[in-house]
Design a protein around this motif. Structure first.
Motif, PDB file in Angstrom:
ATOM      1  N   GLU A  45       0.943  -1.282   0.083  1.00  0.00           N
ATOM      2  CA  GLU A  45       0.053  -0.209  -0.038  1.00  0.00           C
ATOM      3  C   GLU A  45       0.886   1.288   0.175  1.00  0.00           C
ATOM      4  O   GLU A  45       0.560   2.227  -0.774  1.00  0.00           O
ATOM      5  N   VAL A  46       2.067   1.133   0.610  1.00  0.00           N
ATOM      6  CA  VAL A  46       2.889   2.501   0.889  1.00  0.00           C
ATOM      7  C   VAL A  46       3.372   2.675  -0.674  1.00  0.00           C
ATOM      8  O   VAL A  46       3.666   3.715  -1.258  1.00  0.00           O
ATOM      9  N   TRP A  47       3.901   1.462  -1.162  1.00  0.00           N
ATOM     10  CA  TRP A  47       4.380   1.771  -2.524  1.00  0.00           C
ATOM     11  C   TRP A  47       3.329   2.270  -3.703  1.00  0.00           C
ATOM     12  O   TRP A  47       3.514   2.988  -4.484  1.00  0.00           O
ATOM     13  N   GLU A  48       1.925   1.710  -3.630  1.00  0.00           N
ATOM     14  CA  GLU A  48       1.093   2.340  -4.230  1.00  0.00           C
ATOM     15  C   GLU A  48       0.669   3.791  -4.216  1.00  0.00           C
ATOM     16  O   GLU A  48       0.699   4.530  -5.306  1.00  0.00           O
ATOM     17  N   TRP A  49       1.096   4.226  -2.955  1.00  0.00           N
ATOM     18  CA  TRP A  49       0.936   5.714  -2.593  1.00  0.00           C
ATOM     19  C   TRP A  49       2.125   6.441  -3.326  1.00  0.00           C
ATOM     20  O   TRP A  49       1.942   7.365  -3.670  1.00  0.00           O
ATOM     21  N   PHE A  50       3.307   5.928  -2.933  1.00  0.00           N
ATOM     22  CA  PHE A  50       4.433   6.413  -3.580  1.00  0.00           C
ATOM     23  C   PHE A  50       4.470   6.503  -5.062  1.00  0.00           C
ATOM     24  O   PHE A  50       4.999   7.377  -5.878  1.00  0.00           O
ATOM     25  N   ASP A  51       4.047   5.213  -5.808  1.00  0.00           N
ATOM     26  CA  ASP A  51       3.836   5.373  -7.162  1.00  0.00           C
ATOM     27  C   ASP A  51       3.109   6.424  -7.631  1.00  0.00           C
ATOM     28  O   ASP A  51       3.445   7.016  -8.618  1.00  0.00           O
ATOM     29  N   TYR A  52       2.094   6.467  -7.040  1.00  0.00           N
ATOM     30  CA  TYR A  52       1.074   7.700  -7.323  1.00  0.00           C
ATOM     31  C   TYR A  52       1.754   9.070  -7.328  1.00  0.00           C
ATOM     32  O   TYR A  52       1.658   9.976  -8.207  1.00  0.00           O
ATOM     33  N   ARG A  53       2.366   9.148  -6.172  1.00  0.00           N
ATOM     34  CA  ARG A  53       2.974  10.601  -5.851  1.00  0.00           C
ATOM     35  C   ARG A  53       4.190  10.832  -7.176  1.00  0.00           C
ATOM     36  O   ARG A  53       4.404  11.944  -7.526  1.00  0.00           O
ATOM     37  N   ARG A  54       5.010   9.563  -7.372  1.00  0.00           N
ATOM     38  CA  ARG A  54       6.086   9.801  -8.587  1.00  0.00           C
ATOM     39  C   ARG A  54       5.283  10.064  -9.791  1.00  0.00           C
ATOM     40  O   ARG A  54       5.795  10.779 -10.522  1.00  0.00           O
ATOM     41  N   GLY A  55       4.050   9.401  -9.958  1.00  0.00           N
ATOM     42  CA  GLY A  55       3.413   9.760 -11.232  1.00  0.00           C
ATOM     43  C   GLY A  55       3.249  11.268 -11.449  1.00  0.00           C
ATOM     44  O   GLY A  55       3.237  11.916 -12.407  1.00  0.00           O
ATOM     45  N   VAL A  56       2.650  11.826 -10.217  1.00  0.00           N
ATOM     46  CA  VAL A  56       2.549  13.327 -10.246  1.00  0.00           C
ATOM     47  C   VAL A  56       3.775  13.971 -10.272  1.00  0.00           C
ATOM     48  O   VAL A  56       4.025  14.952 -11.319  1.00  0.00           O
ATOM     49  N   LEU A  57       4.785  13.567  -9.761  1.00  0.00           N
ATOM     50  CA  LEU A  57       6.234  14.288  -9.704  1.00  0.00           C
ATOM     51  C   LEU A  57       6.876  14.222 -11.229  1.00  0.00           C
ATOM     52  O   LEU A  57       7.344  15.085 -11.484  1.00  0.00           O
ATOM     53  N   SER A  58       6.535  13.223 -11.907  1.00  0.00           N
ATOM     54  CA  SER A  58       7.101  12.989 -13.320  1.00  0.00           C
ATOM     55  C   SER A  58       6.626  14.107 -14.317  1.00  0.00           C
ATOM     56  O   SER A  58       7.288  14.103 -15.370  1.00  0.00           O
ATOM     57  N   THR A  59       5.692  14.770 -13.802  1.00  0.00           N
ATOM     58  CA  THR A  59       5.184  15.776 -14.830  1.00  0.00           C
ATOM     59  C   THR A  59       5.738  17.052 -14.412  1.00  0.00           C
ATOM     60  O   THR A  59       5.670  18.056 -15.005  1.00  0.00           O
ATOM     61  N   CYS A  60       6.604  17.100 -13.449  1.00  0.00           N
ATOM     62  CA  CYS A  60       7.035  18.551 -12.753  1.00  0.00           C
ATOM     63  C   CYS A  60       8.596  18.691 -13.282  1.00  0.00           C
ATOM     64  O   CYS A  60       9.275  17.847 -13.258  1.00  0.00           O
ATOM     65  N   ARG A  61       8.808  19.679 -13.659  1.00  0.00           N
ATOM     66  CA  ARG A  61      10.145  20.305 -13.992  1.00  0.00           C
ATOM     67  C   ARG A  61      10.684  21.444 -13.049  1.00  0.00           C
ATOM     68  O   ARG A  61       9.787  22.081 -12.551  1.00  0.00           O
ATOM     69  N   PRO A  62      12.073  21.362 -12.951  1.00  0.00           N
ATOM     70  CA  PRO A  62      12.738  22.590 -12.376  1.00  0.00           C
ATOM     71  C   PRO A  62      12.234  23.929 -12.784  1.00  0.00           C
ATOM     72  O   PRO A  62      11.940  23.936 -14.025  1.00  0.00           O
ATOM     73  N   ASN A  63      12.085  24.954 -11.830  1.00  0.00           N
ATOM     74  CA  ASN A  63      11.760  26.083 -11.953  1.00  0.00           C
ATOM     75  C   ASN A  63      12.974  27.188 -11.808  1.00  0.00           C
ATOM     76  O   ASN A  63      13.933  26.615 -11.482  1.00  0.00           O
ATOM     77  N   PRO A  64      12.706  28.264 -11.993  1.00  0.00           N
ATOM     78  CA  PRO A  64      13.916  29.211 -12.214  1.00  0.00           C
ATOM     79  C   PRO A  64      14.469  29.415 -10.637  1.00  0.00           C
ATOM     80  O   PRO A  64      15.916  29.603 -10.388  1.00  0.00           O
ATOM     81  N   ALA A  65      13.901  28.967  -9.521  1.00  0.00           N
ATOM     82  CA  ALA A  65      14.626  28.825  -8.058  1.00  0.00           C
ATOM     83  C   ALA A  65      15.551  27.745  -8.233  1.00  0.00           C
ATOM     84  O   ALA A  65      16.791  27.766  -7.745  1.00  0.00           O
ATOM     85  N   HIS A  66      15.049  26.452  -8.616  1.00  0.00           N
ATOM     86  CA  HIS A  66      15.978  25.494  -8.853  1.00  0.00           C
ATOM     87  C   HIS A  66      17.291  25.767  -9.746  1.00  0.00           C
ATOM     88  O   HIS A  66      18.413  25.509  -9.195  1.00  0.00           O
ATOM     89  N   GLU A  67      16.993  26.461 -10.722  1.00  0.00           N
ATOM     90  CA  GLU A  67      17.819  26.793 -11.775  1.00  0.00           C
ATOM     91  C   GLU A  67      18.915  27.774 -11.240  1.00  0.00           C
ATOM     92  O   GLU A  67      20.295  27.594 -11.445  1.00  0.00           O
ATOM     93  N   THR A  68      18.472  28.681 -10.351  1.00  0.00           N
ATOM     94  CA  THR A  68      19.417  29.732  -9.770  1.00  0.00           C
ATOM     95  C   THR A  68      20.280  29.228  -8.830  1.00  0.00           C
ATOM     96  O   THR A  68      21.516  29.344  -8.673  1.00  0.00           O
ATOM     97  N   ILE A  69      19.665  28.265  -7.919  1.00  0.00           N
ATOM     98  CA  ILE A  69      20.273  27.629  -6.787  1.00  0.00           C
ATOM     99  C   ILE A  69      21.633  26.773  -7.441  1.00  0.00           C
ATOM    100  O   ILE A  69      22.757  26.592  -6.890  1.00  0.00           O
TER     101      ILE A  69
END
Ligand code: ZN
Length: 227
Positions: A45-69
């Motif tokens: 169940e923990v894996w199912e939850w983290f797989d779901y979260r990673r699915g969301v994360l996989s659509t996210c890209r670094p923004n100017p804050a990450h790039e500046t840092i």
């Protein structure tokens, strides 16, 4: 530099912490599904939850804050980045040797031998994943409720804080200990403390400078100023 959820919010990373008692996964509150007890009682169940979260994360890209840092690591003689985020976006932006205080959602850790593996390199249909070194069951390599921070990472962060001259605290409400103690340790060591956050936090009063606004807007401005 210490970063928190606010840095990744502009990339569309949800905090997954609905606030209060919001049920977020199959009726289970965040503190239950993301807990050490759940790893023991229901690892799939923990894996199912983290797989779901990673699915969301996989659509996210670094923004100017990450790039500046990421640029700043080559700009100072000595630079340390510690983050409370588990999304891997600092590394995606090019930051090296990130001290991930709460682990990384893209990594698995063996319950038996402690070995760590990149999830991107493992079959996604085997849950829980199996350790290549010993065949043991693996869990997400993140710090869950009721767990300690990874010791070596924490010691490194505390050591760097104690030698710090200039400390930026970005996008974190500075209330989750022990990570929240790092800026105070830096201040005690004589560091100039700068907070970048849209809202005041419990740390604000202890800061030498507070910059109100989104990290993705403020950090690039500092970069232009050559601050
Ligand atoms: Zn193992």
């Amino acid at each position: 530099m210490l970063t928190g959820a606010g840095v990744s919010a502009e990339s569309g990373v949800p905090t997954f912490r609905g606030g209060g008692r919001t049920a977020v996964w199959k009726g289970m509150p965040f503190e239950v599904i993301s807990s050490a007890g759940m790893v023991r009682s229901n690892l799939p169940e923990v894996w199912e939850w983290f797989d779901y979260r990673r699915g969301v994360l996989s659509t996210c890209r670094p923004n100017p804050a990450h790039e500046t840092i990421a640029r700043w690591q080559d700009r100072f003689d000595s630079f340390t980045l510690a983050t409370q985020n588990i999304d891997g976006l600092h590394a995606a932006a090019g930051s090296r040797e990130v001290l991930e205080l709460h682990g990384n959602a893209w990594r698995a850790r063996c319950l038996k031998c402690g070995g760590r593996e990149e999830l991107r390199e493992k079959p996604s249909d085997v849950r829980p994943p199996v350790c290549v070194a010993c065949g043991g069951q693996m869990r997400p390599d993140v710090v869950l409720f009721g767990e300690m921070l990874p010791e070596r990472v924490w010691i490194s962060a505390a050591e760097r804080a104690a030698r710090c001259d200039l400390c930026f605290v970005v996008g974190t409400s500075a209330i989750v200990y022990p990570a929240a103690g790092l800026p105070y340790a830096a201040a005690e060591a004589g560091a100039f403390l700068v907070e970048i956050n849209p809202e005041p936090t419990p740390l604000s009063e202890a800061c030498d400078a507070t910059l109100r606004g989104a990290a993705g807007e403020i950090l690039p401005l500092l970069d232009e100023e050559g601050a």
